[in-house]
Design a protein around this motif. Structure first.
Motif, PDB file in Angstrom:
ATOM      1  N   GLN A 194       0.858  -1.186   0.000  1.00  0.00           N
ATOM      2  CA  GLN A 194       0.000   0.000   0.000  1.00  0.00           C
ATOM      3  C   GLN A 194       0.894   1.236   0.000  1.00  0.00           C
ATOM      4  O   GLN A 194       1.665   1.450   0.930  1.00  0.00           O
ATOM      5  N   PHE A 195       0.818   1.998  -1.082  1.00  0.00           N
ATOM      6  CA  PHE A 195       1.559   3.256  -1.170  1.00  0.00           C
ATOM      7  C   PHE A 195       0.657   4.421  -0.772  1.00  0.00           C
ATOM      8  O   PHE A 195      -0.568   4.366  -0.949  1.00  0.00           O
ATOM      9  N   PHE A 196       1.272   5.475  -0.269  1.00  0.00           N
ATOM     10  CA  PHE A 196       0.519   6.700  -0.004  1.00  0.00           C
ATOM     11  C   PHE A 196       0.063   7.339  -1.316  1.00  0.00           C
ATOM     12  O   PHE A 196      -0.982   7.974  -1.381  1.00  0.00           O
ATOM     13  N   GLN A 197       0.856   7.168  -2.365  1.00  0.00           N
ATOM     14  CA  GLN A 197       0.624   7.842  -3.633  1.00  0.00           C
ATOM     15  C   GLN A 197      -0.142   6.951  -4.606  1.00  0.00           C
ATOM     16  O   GLN A 197       0.102   5.747  -4.689  1.00  0.00           O
ATOM     17  N   SER A 198      -1.031   7.555  -5.385  1.00  0.00           N
ATOM     18  CA  SER A 198      -1.727   6.814  -6.434  1.00  0.00           C
ATOM     19  C   SER A 198      -0.856   6.674  -7.679  1.00  0.00           C
ATOM     20  O   SER A 198      -1.054   5.756  -8.480  1.00  0.00           O
ATOM     21  N   ASN A 199       0.113   7.574  -7.850  1.00  0.00           N
ATOM     22  CA  ASN A 199       1.007   7.521  -9.023  1.00  0.00           C
ATOM     23  C   ASN A 199       2.313   6.814  -8.688  1.00  0.00           C
ATOM     24  O   ASN A 199       3.392   7.195  -9.129  1.00  0.00           O
ATOM     25  N   TRP A 200       2.208   5.751  -7.920  1.00  0.00           N
ATOM     26  CA  TRP A 200       3.384   5.027  -7.454  1.00  0.00           C
ATOM     27  C   TRP A 200       4.228   4.493  -8.607  1.00  0.00           C
ATOM     28  O   TRP A 200       5.456   4.452  -8.513  1.00  0.00           O
ATOM     29  N   ASP A 201       3.586   4.066  -9.691  1.00  0.00           N
ATOM     30  CA  ASP A 201       4.332   3.519 -10.826  1.00  0.00           C
ATOM     31  C   ASP A 201       5.244   4.579 -11.438  1.00  0.00           C
ATOM     32  O   ASP A 201       6.416   4.306 -11.750  1.00  0.00           O
ATOM     33  N   TYR A 202       4.729   5.770 -11.599  1.00  0.00           N
ATOM     34  CA  TYR A 202       5.534   6.870 -12.150  1.00  0.00           C
ATOM     35  C   TYR A 202       6.720   7.182 -11.230  1.00  0.00           C
ATOM     36  O   TYR A 202       7.852   7.383 -11.700  1.00  0.00           O
ATOM     37  N   ILE A 203       6.464   7.187  -9.934  1.00  0.00           N
ATOM     38  CA  ILE A 203       7.533   7.505  -8.971  1.00  0.00           C
ATOM     39  C   ILE A 203       8.612   6.422  -9.005  1.00  0.00           C
ATOM     40  O   ILE A 203       9.816   6.712  -9.000  1.00  0.00           O
ATOM     41  N   LEU A 204       8.189   5.155  -9.076  1.00  0.00           N
ATOM     42  CA  LEU A 204       9.162   4.068  -9.128  1.00  0.00           C
ATOM     43  C   LEU A 204       9.943   4.083 -10.436  1.00  0.00           C
ATOM     44  O   LEU A 204      11.156   3.815 -10.457  1.00  0.00           O
ATOM     45  N   ASP A 205       9.277   4.382 -11.546  1.00  0.00           N
ATOM     46  CA  ASP A 205       9.974   4.499 -12.832  1.00  0.00           C
ATOM     47  C   ASP A 205      11.013   5.611 -12.785  1.00  0.00           C
ATOM     48  O   ASP A 205      12.146   5.448 -13.258  1.00  0.00           O
ATOM     49  N   THR A 206      10.621   6.744 -12.208  1.00  0.00           N
ATOM     50  CA  THR A 206      11.536   7.884 -12.115  1.00  0.00           C
ATOM     51  C   THR A 206      12.757   7.532 -11.276  1.00  0.00           C
ATOM     52  O   THR A 206      13.901   7.858 -11.627  1.00  0.00           O
ATOM     53  N   ALA A 207      12.516   6.839 -10.154  1.00  0.00           N
ATOM     54  CA  ALA A 207      13.629   6.437  -9.293  1.00  0.00           C
ATOM     55  C   ALA A 207      14.536   5.434  -9.994  1.00  0.00           C
ATOM     56  O   ALA A 207      15.764   5.506  -9.888  1.00  0.00           O
ATOM     57  N   LYS A 208      13.944   4.492 -10.725  1.00  0.00           N
ATOM     58  CA  LYS A 208      14.728   3.473 -11.421  1.00  0.00           C
ATOM     59  C   LYS A 208      15.661   4.101 -12.447  1.00  0.00           C
ATOM     60  O   LYS A 208      16.808   3.669 -12.616  1.00  0.00           O
ATOM     61  N   GLN A 209      15.191   5.137 -13.115  1.00  0.00           N
ATOM     62  CA  GLN A 209      15.991   5.787 -14.147  1.00  0.00           C
ATOM     63  C   GLN A 209      16.900   6.878 -13.589  1.00  0.00           C
ATOM     64  O   GLN A 209      17.720   7.436 -14.318  1.00  0.00           O
ATOM     65  N   GLY A 210      16.764   7.136 -12.291  1.00  0.00           N
ATOM     66  CA  GLY A 210      17.587   8.166 -11.663  1.00  0.00           C
ATOM     67  C   GLY A 210      18.486   7.598 -10.598  1.00  0.00           C
ATOM     68  O   GLY A 210      19.458   6.894 -10.874  1.00  0.00           O
ATOM     69  N   SER A 211      18.129   7.858  -9.334  1.00  0.00           N
ATOM     70  CA  SER A 211      18.982   7.471  -8.207  1.00  0.00           C
ATOM     71  C   SER A 211      18.822   6.016  -7.802  1.00  0.00           C
ATOM     72  O   SER A 211      19.582   5.503  -6.996  1.00  0.00           O
TER      73      SER A 211
END
Length: 748
Positions: free
Chosen positions: A30-47
């Protein structure tokens, strides 16, 4: 007198729980955010950082604030809804599920059959320490994402479980080119190809690479060669090219054990059975995979584990012996196919409900047997690959060479005493050399010794094919195997050696049940008591319930039921009748006359403690759960009762105060803490009550007592002189008709 002469299967399949191969685990995020996929994608391609979840549930057990991120290289795609996951339960809080805090989930992106990873690990586990693996269904914010393979992460906990230490040099070959080639003495030349998982070890890695390149005759002193041969044989037989033997030269770990030898650990087998085709000599088609040589890269310098190790003819014969064992036990008999079908029955319904899977349900059903085409890619059918590959391997010259036979392995004394001499003999045929591999415990490495057919080693007459050797028994158990070879082939007995072995247990008296018990355990010692090194270390207290002096010779202590022989008591240690004995669990193995130190620490998040003999006799054991600072897990009544949380009483009768009694009301204040000359106790009372105040030492001795009545809405305050009380930790117990309140206090 207890004796066991046995054949040991060295594995950890029992009590696997979270990795039970017959059960699909349920993992919810359970994530706090509904856009968890976008956040995880951004993290994967960044830090490549973690996203902190609101909670993660595993089979209904909730863990708050777990770290979650996407993992994988080719298996990850920003456009996929079903990406592979890495979950860290202890990212913020110290928490675990059944001892596991690091969860790796693979998405089956190139496996229509859904069995490759789990099947490959199940085969591998027969021959070397490797990850447990099964299946999990993943839900995120209430939505089913799909079915994943769930494989045990290779972490420091994994190293501790299989190699009995976790702080030694530890490397992951997750970058391209981690091939153990010698690049020179400058350790910085290795940084880009290897990931250091420990706090030190670059010099050790350089030494391994240098020895492999320039002094391979000494390689067994710093590399577990047998384990490496199993890895190379497994990768080759199963056409697992996304590994050391393929072009990436990656997806394996090495961990240096306490014997100073690096151990190979296979990782990421989701592309086994021919899914990854780059052999390092180009991409192989299906026919080439079916007929891939067992000597792939034998003459190729960039693969020194193959090119250099196999300059030793014995290692070549051992490698083929292991390869034949894998083929015979899994493929010639079709066992792999039966297992694959069974795995599909487990996940069939889950596959049908997986709307984000990469292949159709029909392709799932077909791919165990038939090739599956998806776009430009053809995924070879597992049995299509392995039926032809098995026929090819069995037809090769190396597989057809006649190996020796080994039978009738006999110790001359099946009930030896320590320091006695025995003979071990074996009947062989077609052998020119026969060796005995032996060690005294699982913590040691095997030593190979030549056996004799000369009529002078209890081996009958010279030249009769019976080989013998004299062996001095120096410990409670002796583990051994036989290896025989001729100029063309070799064979082990047991065939899975060195992973499996025979064991002789010695003749000795064992302590009767309940005479010696684990009495009290402290896993988080912050201020309770120091050892002779002035350290607040974990400790385990034992109590002698008997009227006899108990000798602890041959006893072992461990924090893991799966590895009960972690630490052996030194010879000559004893406990007097009705007395206590302390072992400091601090991973400091320097023992003295006055105190003992085990080679492991206790986990405050919970684990086990087991006291046993090498022959399997368990004297006592307990499982404890998450512990509080300076609170113990102990027996009450002392020495005989059941375990519970309680106040520490090291070296003394266990206290009847359980942690369930420890409350603290805002109406009561105790100060200062730490206290020196005086201790103040103030009570803001709102009802009539009698108060009893008692102060106890950690050994349970009463050092101060007071008794008084307070009427409703009367405030009470009193200063107590504590200047004559010895320095240390104490417990203030305030008891009323309705409550028991206990507070820890330090007197300085």
């Amino acid at each position: 007198m207890i004796f066991i002469f046995s054949f040991i299967k060295f594995n950890y399949i029992n009590a696997q729980g979270f990795y039970d191969i017959d059960t699909i685990q349920k993992i919810e995020i359970q994530f706090f955010q509904s856009n968890w996929d976008y956040i995880l994608d951004t993290a994967k391609q960044g830090s490549d950082g973690y996203l902190i979840s609101k909670w993660v549930k595993i089979n209904g057990v909730q863990f708050d604030s777990a770290g979650v991120k996407y993992k994988g290289n080719s298996s990850y795609n920003v456009n996929n809804m079903k990406n592979p996951f890495h979950i860290e339960l202890d990212y913020v809080k110290n928490q675990n599920y059944q001892g596991y805090n690091d969860i790796k989930l693979s998405n089956g992106f190139k496996d229509p059959s859904f069995v490759r990873e789990v099947l490959a690990y199940k085969i591998l586990k027969k021959y070397m320490a490797s990850s447990l693996s099964n299946y999990a269904q993943l839900y995120i914010n209430g939505q089913l994402i799909g079915l994943y393979s769930n494989s045990e992460a290779v972490t420091k906990s994994f190293a501790d479980k299989y190699f009995y230490s976790k702080t030694n040099p530890f490397f992951f070959m997750d970058n391209f080119g981690g091939n153990l080639a010698y690049l020179g003495t400058d350790s910085s030349l290795y940084y880009s190809k290897y990931t250091l998982k420990s706090s030190f070890g670059w010099a050790n890695l350089v030494n391994l690479c240098n020895t492999l390149q320039n002094n391979v005759g000494n390689i067994e002193s710093i590399l577990d060669v047998d384990r490496t041969l199993w890895m190379l044989a497994f990768d080759n037989i199963l056409v697992n090219l996304d590994s050391y033997i393929g072009q990436p030269m990656h997806n394996y770990y090495i961990y240096e054990d306490d014997n100073g030898r690096f151990n190979s650990i296979v990782w990421d087998v989701n592309e086994a059975f021919g899914n990854f085709t780059n052999s390092g000599s180009g991409n192989l088609n299906i026919s080439q995979e079916q007929t891939m040589s067992p000597w792939l890269h034998l003459n190729d310098v960039p693969w020194p584990l193959i090119n250099k190790l196999f300059t030793n003819p014995m290692f070549k014969r051992m490698y083929i012996a292991h390869a034949k064992t894998i083929v015979n036990e899994n493929f010639t008999n079709n066992d792999y196919f039966t297992t694959a079908q069974y795995l599909q029955t487990i996940v069939d319904t889950a596959v049908q409900s997986d709307i984000y899977k990469f292949y159709t349900y029909q392709q799932f059903l077909d791919n165990i047997t038939n090739n599956v085409t998806s776009g430009p890619q053809t995924i070879v059918g597992i049995s299509n690959l392995m039926t032809a590959r098995t026929s090819y391997l069995n037809s090769t010259t190396d597989f057809q060479q006649i190996a020796p036979t080994i039978s009738n392995i006999q110790p001359s004394d099946t009930l030896p005493f320590v320091n006695s001499n025995i003979y071990i003999t074996a009947n062989t045929t077609n052998a020119t050399n026969v060796f005995l591999g032996t060690r005294n415990s699982i913590l040691e490495k095997f030593t190979r010794m030549i056996m004799f057919d000369d009529g002078a080693h209890n081996d009958g007459t010279s030249g009769d094919g019976v080989y013998g050797i004299s062996l001095t028994i120096t410990s409670p158990e002796t583990q051994y195997y036989i290896y025989a070879e001729n100029n063309n082939a070799g064979i082990f007995s047991p065939e899975r050696a060195e992973h499996e072995y025979y064991t002789i247990h010695t003749n000795y008296n064992v302590i009767p049940y309940q005479q010696l018990v684990i009495n009290e355990i402290m896993a988080i010692n912050d201020t309770t008591v120091q050892n002779n090194n002035s350290l607040f270390s974990d400790w385990i207290e034992f109590y002698n319930n008997s009227s006899d002096i108990l000798l602890l010779d041959y006893l072992y202590l461990s924090d893991n039921f799966l590895n009960p022989l972690k630490w052996q008591f030194p010879t000559g240690v004893s406990i007097l009748p009705n007395q206590y004995f302390i072992v400091w669990a601090d991973n400091d193995t320097v023992n003295s006359q006055s105190e003992l130190h085990s080679n492991f620490k206790l986990s405050g998040s919970g684990e086990q403690v087991i006291l046993s003999y090498a022959n399997g006799v368990i004297i006592d054991s307990t499982t404890f759960y998450t512990q509080s600072t300076d609170i113990t897990w102990g027996r009450y009544p002392n020495g005989v009762g059941s375990f519970g949380t309680m106040l520490p009483t090291i070296g003394a009768t266990n206290s009847p105060f359980s942690v369930n009694e420890i409350k603290f009301s805002p109406e009561i204040k105790i100060f200062p803490n730490p206290a020196d000359e005086f201790l103040n106790i103030s009570i803001n009372n709102n009802h009539n009550s009698n108060y009893k105040i008692k102060i106890y030492s950690i050994t349970g001795n009463l050092v101060l007592s007071d008794d008084f009545n307070i009427f409703s809405f009367e405030n009470f305050s009193k200063k107590y002189d504590v200047s004559n009380i010895n320095k240390g930790m104490y417990f203030v117990k305030i008891e009323t008709v309705n409550d028991i309140i206990i507070k820890k206090i330090i007197f300085e």
